[in-house]
Design an enzyme around this catalytic site. Structure first.
Site, mmCIF file in Angstrom:
data_model
loop_
_atom_site.group_PDB
_atom_site.id
_atom_site.type_symbol
_atom_site.label_atom_id
_atom_site.label_comp_id
_atom_site.label_asym_id
_atom_site.label_seq_id
_atom_site.Cartn_x
_atom_site.Cartn_y
_atom_site.Cartn_z
ATOM 1 C CG HIS A 1 -0.938 6.122 -2.815
ATOM 2 N ND1 HIS A 1 0.045 6.693 -2.019
ATOM 3 C CD2 HIS A 1 -1.294 7.060 -3.720
ATOM 4 C CE1 HIS A 1 0.267 7.924 -2.446
ATOM 5 N NE2 HIS A 1 -0.523 8.175 -3.471
ATOM 6 C CG HIS B 1 4.615 0.930 -1.127
ATOM 7 N ND1 HIS B 1 4.662 0.937 0.241
ATOM 8 C CD2 HIS B 1 4.046 2.101 -1.492
ATOM 9 C CE1 HIS B 1 4.134 2.059 0.685
ATOM 10 N NE2 HIS B 1 3.761 2.795 -0.349
#
Length: 177
Positions: A115, A154
């Protein structure tokens, strides 16, 4: 600094971001921000640029923006996949347990953040072809990266490497168009 020290710093930063009483409302907002980086917006931006043909940069055309974007994604996707499968860094599963929202990442590896890669790639392209919107695009890309950390999927180094990869892919694509 070795890999274990970096991993400890990653975990400490993530815990700092997630261990507070507002983590559930922040996660809801982060989920909305993260969704803007799922890919639909990129396709829309490229299509709109191609369709309307009003580049802010007189030396560039909207077709160049769209071509650069398509080429950048063609460069980014294999590199992203290769990096994920070479590093094979597990997602921070212990962190996602701090957030009770149902959120399932699309794959099991975290390095780099896809992303974030795509968001910084698009922000770099916007900065080149539409300079007045660069700061807005850069802030949006940064928020996508932060949202991935705040969702517990993440670590910060995943996001930082994703940003570097995205910027590099955009620069290479622009140099080839």
């Amino acid at each position: 600094m070795n890999f274990q020290q970096l991993a400890r710093l990653d975990l400490a930063f993530s815990l700092l971001c997630l261990q507070h009483k507002f983590n559930q409302p922040v996660a809801k907002i982060s989920r909305c921000i993260s969704r803007t980086g799922d890919g639909h917006l990129y396709a829309l931006l490229l299509a709109l640029a191609w369709w309307f043909g009003h580049a802010a940069n007189p030396d560039a055309t909207d077709a160049q923006f769209s071509k650069s974007g398509l080429l950048a994604f063609a460069i980014e996707l294999p590199l992203y996949w290769l990096a994920k499968n070479c590093f094979k860094r597990r997602r921070p599963h212990e962190l996602s347990q701090l957030i009770t929202l149902t959120f399932t990442p699309s794959d099991k590896y975290s390095l780099p953040s896809g992303h974030t890669t795509a968001a910084f790639m698009m922000a770099t392209l916007i900065g080149q072809f539409y300079p007045p919107f660069y700061l807005l695009a850069l802030c949006w890309a940064g928020l996508i990266g932060l949202s991935r950390i705040l969702l517990g999927v993440h670590f910060i180094t995943d996001v930082l490497l994703g940003a570097v990869l995205g910027i590099a892919c955009a620069k290479v694509a622009m140099s080839l168009i």
